[in-house]
Design a protein around this motif. Structure first.
Motif, PDB file in Angstrom:
ATOM      1  N   THR A   7       0.822  -1.208   0.000  1.00 54.28           N
ATOM      2  CA  THR A   7       0.000   0.000   0.000  1.00 54.28           C
ATOM      3  C   THR A   7       0.854   1.254   0.000  1.00 54.28           C
ATOM      4  OG1 THR A   7      -0.101  -0.018   2.419  1.00 54.28           O
ATOM      5  CG2 THR A   7      -1.845  -1.198   1.227  1.00 54.28           C
ATOM      6  N   MET A  11       4.927   7.021   1.135  1.00 54.87           N
ATOM      7  CA  MET A  11       3.565   7.392   1.474  1.00 54.87           C
ATOM      8  C   MET A  11       2.589   6.364   0.870  1.00 54.87           C
ATOM      9  SD  MET A  11       4.153  10.101   3.199  1.00 54.87           S
ATOM     10  CE  MET A  11       2.545  10.869   3.345  1.00 54.87           C
ATOM     11  N   GLU A  12       1.350   6.465   1.297  1.00 54.45           N
ATOM     12  CA  GLU A  12       0.337   5.560   0.804  1.00 54.45           C
ATOM     13  C   GLU A  12       0.095   5.790  -0.688  1.00 54.45           C
ATOM     14  OE1 GLU A  12      -3.498   4.088   3.068  1.00 54.45           O
ATOM     15  OE2 GLU A  12      -3.920   5.962   2.012  1.00 54.45           O
ATOM     16  N   LYS A  13      -0.095   4.712  -1.436  1.00 54.51           N
ATOM     17  CA  LYS A  13      -0.331   4.833  -2.865  1.00 54.51           C
ATOM     18  C   LYS A  13      -1.622   5.603  -3.128  1.00 54.51           C
ATOM     19  CE  LYS A  13       2.096   0.703  -4.496  1.00 54.51           C
ATOM     20  NZ  LYS A  13       1.968  -0.608  -5.169  1.00 54.51           N
ATOM     21  N   TRP A  14      -1.626   6.359  -4.222  1.00 57.10           N
ATOM     22  CA  TRP A  14      -2.780   7.203  -4.498  1.00 57.10           C
ATOM     23  C   TRP A  14      -4.028   6.386  -4.795  1.00 57.10           C
ATOM     24  CZ3 TRP A  14      -5.614   7.394  -9.028  1.00 57.10           C
ATOM     25  CH2 TRP A  14      -5.066   6.726 -10.125  1.00 57.10           C
ATOM     26  N   VAL A  61      -4.858   3.641  -3.256  1.00 60.31           N
ATOM     27  CA  VAL A  61      -5.399   3.272  -1.949  1.00 60.31           C
ATOM     28  C   VAL A  61      -6.098   4.474  -1.323  1.00 60.31           C
ATOM     29  CG1 VAL A  61      -4.821   2.432   0.356  1.00 60.31           C
ATOM     30  CG2 VAL A  61      -3.616   1.541  -1.654  1.00 60.31           C
ATOM     31  N   THR A  62      -5.457   5.647  -1.419  1.00 60.79           N
ATOM     32  CA  THR A  62      -6.064   6.864  -0.865  1.00 60.79           C
ATOM     33  C   THR A  62      -7.383   7.168  -1.558  1.00 60.79           C
ATOM     34  OG1 THR A  62      -3.852   7.713  -0.395  1.00 60.79           O
ATOM     35  CG2 THR A  62      -5.662   9.299  -0.411  1.00 60.79           C
ATOM     36  N   ARG A  63      -7.407   7.052  -2.871  1.00 66.70           N
ATOM     37  CA  ARG A  63      -8.636   7.324  -3.607  1.00 66.70           C
ATOM     38  C   ARG A  63      -9.744   6.348  -3.223  1.00 66.70           C
ATOM     39  NH1 ARG A  63      -8.982   6.473 -10.022  1.00 66.70           N
ATOM     40  NH2 ARG A  63      -9.045   4.326  -9.271  1.00 66.70           N
ATOM     41  N   THR A  64      -9.385   5.084  -3.019  1.00 63.41           N
ATOM     42  CA  THR A  64     -10.385   4.099  -2.624  1.00 63.41           C
ATOM     43  C   THR A  64     -10.980   4.442  -1.265  1.00 63.41           C
ATOM     44  OG1 THR A  64      -9.240   2.386  -3.891  1.00 63.41           O
ATOM     45  CG2 THR A  64     -10.782   1.647  -2.199  1.00 63.41           C
ATOM     46  N   ARG A  65     -10.125   4.832  -0.326  1.00 64.66           N
ATOM     47  CA  ARG A  65     -10.622   5.212   1.008  1.00 64.66           C
ATOM     48  C   ARG A  65     -11.547   6.425   0.919  1.00 64.66           C
ATOM     49  NH1 ARG A  65      -7.735   2.426   4.843  1.00 64.66           N
ATOM     50  NH2 ARG A  65      -5.630   1.751   4.262  1.00 64.66           N
ATOM     51  N   GLU A  66     -11.150   7.436   0.155  1.00 57.45           N
ATOM     52  CA  GLU A  66     -11.956   8.653   0.063  1.00 57.45           C
ATOM     53  C   GLU A  66     -13.299   8.378  -0.620  1.00 57.45           C
ATOM     54  OE1 GLU A  66      -9.434  11.321  -2.001  1.00 57.45           O
ATOM     55  OE2 GLU A  66      -8.171  11.797  -0.249  1.00 57.45           O
ATOM     56  N   ILE A 105      -9.614  -2.316  -1.229  1.00 52.13           N
ATOM     57  CA  ILE A 105      -8.215  -1.912  -1.409  1.00 52.13           C
ATOM     58  C   ILE A 105      -7.451  -2.987  -2.158  1.00 52.13           C
ATOM     59  CG2 ILE A 105      -6.073  -1.447  -0.162  1.00 52.13           C
ATOM     60  CD1 ILE A 105      -7.734  -0.021   1.943  1.00 52.13           C
TER      61      ILE A 105
END
Length: 535
Positions: free
Chosen positions: A280, A287-290, A292-297, A339
């Motif tokens: 991730t 940093m966290e992969k974009w 993964v970040t997009r999925t969380r948001e 994710i």
């Protein structure tokens, strides 16, 4: 006389279907074997009234194509009679005689050649059938093959006692059909368009005497069976039950995915690099992969709007998502599963432990390491991926611990579902380490083994005790599976008790897929049905 007897014997061997015909001449013209003959005199029955007649109206000649002989096409020039029917109240005034085993009304092929053409149409249909027919010296077009195929009558079967029903895709995700199979004889009984309740219920009602219906746990087929054959016993297919259990186990493993990875060292750089692929974290920034970040948001935004009472379509329009994507986020039970779908593996993943080991041995040349893993089978053509992976290592101090292979949820699910005797020693060891870190997965494996014994031993009477045991553990996915079994308790118990299953149906579903792909997915439902029923 001796020579004539020899010729008659040869004709009987080569052309046995001309036994009732007076053969006058056999010769080869332009590479074609032409047989000239005529029918024998005698009394014939009128095809309508059945009254004998011998009064000849006229003679005419029929040209019939026949099966090739000696690599040459055969044509039969046959003279036949037209006779009067002298019965005054018969609607037919004249009729043409037919030779049994040789001719059919209005046919331009012999009965033998027609059987060959039908076999080719059933096996290959269309253009592939034309190519095979050309090898056999049969002149036929693809349209004729299809017409011959569609003209064949449907087979007649006895009234079935045990019926299996399942769906198949004519166009996956859009159009479906239903196949009904006699589970005792393994014959396909019929194909129905769609997979709704009404057509299946009507078909079952039209076939009295059905005692057992093997089905999956789809609600439409259950309702159709209750409506069309109310006295039949429902049997839930064991394979579908096992597949549903595997899905529940996979969700359980995903919910406990932190237990799949062994503890990692506390150093930040080691923590970043020991994370198994797909990680991730971005190897360049830590940093966290974009993705993964997009999925969380997205998940957070969809859940927020859903809590406000928005519909799935409105959420999709608001966030710019396709409806099925918004629906997937809205119905997500575990964020880790989403994710996992967002992360991507790379071709370098299998070679990262080797790169870490060589780095600890003092080799820090990315180009050299690239050549080494390329010799081991790495498919990359440039060392760029190796440089990107080694970049964070250059800022760390000391040696880096080689990342332990991280197990994927699907892999652990397979190990839990498999027979323990079929696991290799290393697989058994890795699974044991995971189970030692996660008592929930240990309990889940115990439930799987108990269910497997129930399936293999046909011990359906143990189902209530099994569901109670599942309820005693904190396993939400298995709770949902057990609740589904309770809702269809009678069919599930019968499936785990009786010897019947949907195995023959699944086999025919695979055959339907083969026939559909053989025709490049362009065949209409009527043509596909004919080939499935007759081929």
């Amino acid at each position: 006389m001796a020579w004539s007897a020899v010729c008659d014997e040869l004709l009987g061997i080569v052309f046995p279907h001309l036994e009732k015909v007076l053969v006058e001449r056999v010769r080869v013209e332009d590479g074609v074997v032409r047989v000239k003959g005529r029918t024998q005199d005698g009394v014939l029955l009128c095809p309508d009234c059945g009254v004998p007649s011998r009064r000849v109206h006229s003679w005419y000649q029929r040209c019939l194509a026949d099966a090739a002989v000696g690599g040459r096409p055969v044509v039969i020039d046959l003279s036949v009679r037209r006779l009067f029917c002298d019965v005054s109240d018969c609607a037919r005034r004249t009729f043409v005689e037919q030779v049994e085993g040789l001719t059919i009304p209005y046919g331009r092929r012999t009965v033998g050649l027609l059987g060959i053409v039908q076999a080719i149409a059933l096996a290959l249909a269309g253009r592939a059938g034309v190519r095979l027919a050309a090898v056999l010296h049969i002149a036929v077009s693809r349209v004729t093959l299809l017409n011959v195929l569609t003209a064949l009558p449907d087979p007649c079967y006895r009234s079935p006692r045990v019926v299996g029903v399942d769906d198949f895709a004519t166009r996956r995700g859009r159009k479906y059909g239903t196949v009904l199979v006699d589970v005792e004889s393994h014959d396909v009984l019929d194909l129905l368009p769609g997979r709704e309740k009404e057509p299946v219920a009507v078909w079952l009602a039209g076939h009295p005497g059905i005692e057992v219906i093997c089905r999956d746990r789809a609600g439409a087929y259950a309702e159709a069976a209750r409506a069309g054959a109310p006295g039949a016993r429902h049997v839930a297919d064991r394979w579908h039950l096992w597949d549903n259990l595997a899905t529940a186990i996979e969700r359980t493993v995903i919910a406990h995915r932190p237990c799949l990875q062994a503890p990692v060292p506390s150093a930040p750089s080691a923590r970043r690099l020991a994370a198994a692929p797909p990680s991730t974290l971005n190897p360049d920034t830590g940093m966290e992969k974009w993705l993964v970040t997009r999925t969380r948001e997205r998940h957070k935004a969809v859940r927020r709007l859903l809590a406000r009472g928005w519909s799935i379509s409105a959420i999709g329009r608001e966030l710019g998502l396709a409806r099925h994507t918004a629906e997937r986020y809205a119905h997500c039970e575990n964020l880790d599963g989403l994710i996992d779908g967002a992360l991507r593996t790379t071709r370098l993943d299998d070679y990262k432990p080797y790169l870490i080991r060589r780095w600890n041995e003092g080799c820090t040349d990315a180009a050299r390491l690239f050549r080494e893993i390329q010799a081991q089978g790495y498919p990359g053509r440039t060392p760029q991926a190796v440089r990107r992976y080694l970049r964070p290592l250059r800022t760390s101090l000391g040696s880096i611990r080689s990342p332990a292979p991280v197990l994927k949820p699907q892999q652990v699910t397979n190990w839990i579902m498999w027979n323990p005797e079929h696991l290799r020693a290393d697989e058994e060891q890795q699974l044991g380490e995971v189970l030692a870190r996660c008592p929930e997965l240990t309990a889940a494996r115990g439930h799987v083994h108990a269910f497997a014994r129930m399936v293999c031993e046909l011990g359906g009477h143990r189902l209530p005790a099994w569901t109670d045991a599942v309820r005693a553990n904190e396993l939400p996915a298995l709770h949902a599976f057990a609740d589904g079994l309770r809702r269809d308790h009678q069919a599930v118990t019968a499936g785990l008790t009786l010897p019947w299953s949907s195995g023959p149906v699944e086999g025919h579903v695979n055959r339907i897929k083969m026939l559909k792909r053989q025709m490049y997915g362009r065949a209409g439902f009527a043509l596909l049905r004919k080939r499935v029923l007759l081929a």
